[in-house]
Scaffold this motif. Structure first.
Motif, PDB file in Angstrom:
ATOM      1  N   TYR A   1      49.626  43.708  46.682  1.00 32.04           N
ATOM      2  CA  TYR A   1      50.399  42.622  46.081  1.00 32.04           C
ATOM      3  C   TYR A   1      49.502  41.962  45.037  1.00 32.04           C
ATOM      4  CZ  TYR A   1      53.582  42.945  50.109  1.00 32.04           C
ATOM      5  OH  TYR A   1      54.474  43.370  51.068  1.00 32.04           O
ATOM      6  N   CYS A   2      49.863  42.096  43.778  1.00 26.50           N
ATOM      7  CA  CYS A   2      49.051  41.538  42.702  1.00 26.50           C
ATOM      8  C   CYS A   2      49.696  40.227  42.263  1.00 26.50           C
ATOM      9  CB  CYS A   2      49.001  42.531  41.546  1.00 26.50           C
ATOM     10  SG  CYS A   2      47.440  42.548  40.661  1.00 26.50           S
ATOM     11  N   CYS A   3      49.028  39.106  42.552  1.00 23.61           N
ATOM     12  CA  CYS A   3      49.618  37.764  42.388  1.00 23.61           C
ATOM     13  C   CYS A   3      48.660  36.869  41.611  1.00 23.61           C
ATOM     14  CB  CYS A   3      49.893  37.136  43.754  1.00 23.61           C
ATOM     15  SG  CYS A   3      50.740  38.180  44.941  1.00 23.61           S
ATOM     16  N   THR A   4      48.458  37.175  40.350  1.00 22.34           N
ATOM     17  CA  THR A   4      47.458  36.457  39.570  1.00 22.34           C
ATOM     18  C   THR A   4      48.087  35.821  38.330  1.00 22.34           C
ATOM     19  OG1 THR A   4      46.809  38.234  38.065  1.00 22.34           O
ATOM     20  CG2 THR A   4      45.816  38.237  40.267  1.00 22.34           C
ATOM     21  N   GLY A   5      47.320  34.990  37.671  1.00 18.34           N
ATOM     22  CA  GLY A   5      47.714  34.423  36.386  1.00 18.34           C
ATOM     23  C   GLY A   5      47.033  35.154  35.255  1.00 18.34           C
ATOM     24  N   ALA A   6      46.935  36.456  35.351  1.00 22.63           N
ATOM     25  CA  ALA A   6      46.133  37.256  34.435  1.00 22.63           C
ATOM     26  C   ALA A   6      46.648  37.201  33.003  1.00 22.63           C
ATOM     27  CB  ALA A   6      46.100  38.704  34.899  1.00 22.63           C
ATOM     28  N   THR A   7      45.712  37.299  32.070  1.00 20.45           N
ATOM     29  CA  THR A   7      46.047  37.514  30.667  1.00 20.45           C
ATOM     30  C   THR A   7      45.664  38.921  30.229  1.00 20.45           C
ATOM     31  OG1 THR A   7      43.907  36.615  29.976  1.00 20.45           O
ATOM     32  CG2 THR A   7      45.769  35.078  30.104  1.00 20.45           C
ATOM     33  N   ARG A   8      44.923  39.618  31.077  1.00 23.97           N
ATOM     34  CA  ARG A   8      44.603  41.031  30.850  1.00 23.97           C
ATOM     35  C   ARG A   8      44.523  41.701  32.218  1.00 23.97           C
ATOM     36  NH1 ARG A   8      39.826  38.221  29.615  1.00 23.97           N
ATOM     37  NH2 ARG A   8      38.055  38.730  30.961  1.00 23.97           N
ATOM     38  N   PRO A   9      44.569  43.043  32.266  1.00 23.55           N
ATOM     39  CA  PRO A   9      44.698  43.734  33.549  1.00 23.55           C
ATOM     40  C   PRO A   9      43.600  43.384  34.556  1.00 23.55           C
ATOM     41  CG  PRO A   9      45.148  45.250  31.754  1.00 23.55           C
ATOM     42  CD  PRO A   9      44.651  43.980  31.116  1.00 23.55           C
ATOM     43  N   VAL A  10      44.019  43.183  35.797  1.00 18.20           N
ATOM     44  CA  VAL A  10      43.082  42.968  36.904  1.00 18.20           C
ATOM     45  C   VAL A  10      43.099  44.141  37.867  1.00 18.20           C
ATOM     46  CG1 VAL A  10      43.266  40.461  36.758  1.00 18.20           C
ATOM     47  CG2 VAL A  10      44.810  41.709  38.271  1.00 18.20           C
ATOM     48  N   LEU A  11      43.985  45.107  37.618  1.00 18.99           N
ATOM     49  CA  LEU A  11      44.107  46.286  38.476  1.00 18.99           C
ATOM     50  C   LEU A  11      44.034  47.515  37.588  1.00 18.99           C
ATOM     51  CD1 LEU A  11      44.665  46.408  41.574  1.00 18.99           C
ATOM     52  CD2 LEU A  11      47.010  47.054  40.993  1.00 18.99           C
ATOM     53  N   ARG A  12      43.270  48.514  38.027  1.00 18.99           N
ATOM     54  CA  ARG A  12      43.075  49.704  37.205  1.00 18.99           C
ATOM     55  C   ARG A  12      43.492  50.962  37.963  1.00 18.99           C
ATOM     56  NH1 ARG A  12      41.184  48.152  32.702  1.00 18.99           N
ATOM     57  NH2 ARG A  12      39.952  46.242  32.529  1.00 18.99           N
ATOM     58  N   ARG A  13      44.004  51.913  37.203  1.00 19.85           N
ATOM     59  CA  ARG A  13      44.566  53.128  37.799  1.00 19.85           C
ATOM     60  C   ARG A  13      43.560  53.861  38.666  1.00 19.85           C
ATOM     61  NH1 ARG A  13      46.114  56.232  40.577  1.00 19.85           N
ATOM     62  NH2 ARG A  13      47.423  58.068  40.260  1.00 19.85           N
ATOM     63  N   ASP A  14      42.310  53.953  38.218  1.00 21.44           N
ATOM     64  CA  ASP A  14      41.356  54.759  38.979  1.00 21.44           C
ATOM     65  C   ASP A  14      40.911  54.092  40.279  1.00 21.44           C
ATOM     66  OD1 ASP A  14      39.738  52.802  37.911  1.00 21.44           O
ATOM     67  OD2 ASP A  14      38.400  54.175  36.850  1.00 21.44           O
ATOM     68  N   TRP A  15      41.354  52.872  40.527  1.00 19.93           N
ATOM     69  CA  TRP A  15      41.087  52.237  41.820  1.00 19.93           C
ATOM     70  C   TRP A  15      42.120  52.613  42.878  1.00 19.93           C
ATOM     71  CZ3 TRP A  15      40.401  46.435  40.030  1.00 19.93           C
ATOM     72  CH2 TRP A  15      39.296  46.345  39.168  1.00 19.93           C
ATOM     73  N   LEU A  16      43.259  53.164  42.464  1.00 21.73           N
ATOM     74  CA  LEU A  16      44.393  53.328  43.370  1.00 21.73           C
ATOM     75  C   LEU A  16      44.413  54.714  43.990  1.00 21.73           C
ATOM     76  CD1 LEU A  16      47.094  51.627  41.119  1.00 21.73           C
ATOM     77  CD2 LEU A  16      45.802  50.595  43.004  1.00 21.73           C
ATOM     78  N   ALA A  17      44.504  54.753  45.306  1.00 27.45           N
ATOM     79  CA  ALA A  17      44.562  56.017  46.029  1.00 27.45           C
ATOM     80  C   ALA A  17      45.947  56.642  45.880  1.00 27.45           C
ATOM     81  CB  ALA A  17      44.262  55.771  47.508  1.00 27.45           C
ATOM     82  N   PRO A  18      46.062  57.944  46.103  1.00 32.77           N
ATOM     83  CA  PRO A  18      47.384  58.572  46.073  1.00 32.77           C
ATOM     84  C   PRO A  18      48.346  57.872  47.043  1.00 32.77           C
ATOM     85  CG  PRO A  18      45.671  60.248  46.124  1.00 32.77           C
ATOM     86  CD  PRO A  18      44.980  58.930  46.347  1.00 32.77           C
ATOM     87  N   GLY A  19      49.562  57.662  46.599  1.00 34.52           N
ATOM     88  CA  GLY A  19      50.579  57.065  47.462  1.00 34.52           C
ATOM     89  C   GLY A  19      50.568  55.556  47.518  1.00 34.52           C
ATOM     90  N   THR A  20      49.730  54.892  46.712  1.00 30.93           N
ATOM     91  CA  THR A  20      49.676  53.432  46.746  1.00 30.93           C
ATOM     92  C   THR A  20      50.949  52.826  46.155  1.00 30.93           C
ATOM     93  OG1 THR A  20      47.273  53.463  46.530  1.00 30.93           O
ATOM     94  CG2 THR A  20      48.379  51.396  46.005  1.00 30.93           C
ATOM     95  N   HIS A  21      51.387  51.733  46.752  1.00 34.92           N
ATOM     96  CA  HIS A  21      52.470  50.938  46.171  1.00 34.92           C
ATOM     97  C   HIS A  21      51.889  49.627  45.654  1.00 34.92           C
ATOM     98  CE1 HIS A  21      56.192  48.890  45.379  1.00 34.92           C
ATOM     99  NE2 HIS A  21      55.792  47.875  46.139  1.00 34.92           N
ATOM    100  N   VAL A  22      52.273  49.251  44.442  1.00 33.43           N
ATOM    101  CA  VAL A  22      51.819  48.005  43.836  1.00 33.43           C
ATOM    102  C   VAL A  22      53.022  47.106  43.583  1.00 33.43           C
ATOM    103  CG1 VAL A  22      50.657  46.924  41.879  1.00 33.43           C
ATOM    104  CG2 VAL A  22      49.876  49.157  42.723  1.00 33.43           C
TER     105      VAL A  22
END
Length: 318
Positions: free
Chosen positions: A199-220
């Motif tokens: 669950y990504c719940c931030t006030g971001a102005t640029r990405p805080v989550l990156r593709r290479d951090w996510l394992a196969p089958g992850t839900h965002v």
């Protein structure tokens, strides 16, 4: 207007019964997908420090409401924003005002409910991570605690002390492991690499989550990013995409999502309500990446206002 119910922030939050809210938000999401909701795209007036958005909507069976909400950067908390305003609920038959309530808990909790529905419908079993330590992350953790109190939740953010404090809102026994995750060299990356649901719940102005951090089958479930993209382009590129409404991709911010602008021709965004109703498939592969990108929708405010009004008046659940 003597019979109009007026609820401050505490009273509004107290009337947001989690189970009733989940049921009403599901009904609203399905109605959006089926095209039975009347709600124009969100509009906003921009001031030097933020914006004032207007979101009216009608949902059959739930009611007629409008929200005025300001979204301003918080100088005391860099990288975070405040959401302040009011929600007005009207009688859909004769237009009488029924209630005025604080918009902040309404917005936070209805957004958390939509994000939770996306995870329940799309995520595989496994570790759950909440990224962020602000008001929206707090609502998400509180809702998960109410709905699934025995399921561990890791909180990750830039401030380890804030992450620990937020983790403490979940049932006892989770604080030590959550603190370890928050205090690692890169708490967000470390926690997310092990997650099945983020669950990504931030006030971001640029990405805080990156593709290479996510394992196969992850839900965002990404619900932040009012001021910029919360997810990187690689995550959006590789994921099956879901949203509350097609305008998340078809309209520019602030009504649409930063991440979903300019999708390549042929890319589809499936409506979450269609998945909840069984009219569209959800996850089609155990290893596939899924992303629910929330922009908010007036129908969700109607759903939450309906729950607040009925709960505050003591009406039993339907």
């Amino acid at each position: 207007m003597n019979d109009v119910l007026v609820l401050d922030r505490a009273a509004t939050a107290a009337a947001l019964d989690p189970h009733r809210l989940m049921a009403a938000v599901s009904e609203a999401l399905v109605a959006v997908a089926r095209g039975t909701v009347s709600a124009p795209p969100r509009t906003a007036a921009f001031a030097p420090g933020g914006l004032l958005g207007a979101m009216p909507g009608y949902v059959p069976g739930l009611g007629l409401a409008a929200k005025l909400v300001s979204v301003f950067a918080d100088p005391a908390r860099p990288g975070r924003s405040s959401h302040r305003g009011v929600v007005a609920l009207f009688d859909p038959e004769d237009g009488r005002p029924l209630a005025f309530m604080d918009a902040e808990p309404v917005t936070a909790w209805r957004t958390a409910a939509a994000a939770t529905h996306s995870a329940l419908a799309l995520a595989r079993p496994g570790p759950v991570v909440v990224v962020g330590t602000g008001a929206q992350a707090r609502a998400q953790v509180r809702l998960l605690a109410a709905l699934r109190p025995t399921e561990p939740v890791t909180v990750a953010g830039r401030d380890p002390a804030a992450a620990r404090a937020l983790a403490a809102l979940h049932p006892a026994g989770l604080a030590a492991s959550l603190a370890d995750a928050a205090e690692s060299a890169n708490g967000i990356e470390t926690a997310v690499r092990e997650a099945a649901t983020v669950y990504c719940c931030t006030g971001a102005t640029r990405p805080v989550l990156r593709r290479d951090w996510l394992a196969p089958g992850t839900h965002v479930s990404s619900v932040g990013g009012s001021h910029g993209p919360e997810l990187d382009a690689g995550t959006v590129r590789d994921a099956a995409l879901f949203a509350e409404w097609h305008g998340a991709a078809d309209t520019p911010p602030p009504s649409g999502a930063h991440e979903l602008q300019g999708l390549p021709e042929g890319r589809t965004v499936t409506l979450l309500g269609s998945v909840l109703s069984g009219e569209a498939p959800g996850r089609t592969s155990p290893d596939g990446l899924t992303v629910f990108k929330s922009t908010g929708h007036a129908a969700l405010d109607v759903a939450a206002a309906y729950v607040v009004h009925r709960t505050a008046l003591g009406h039993p659940p339907e």
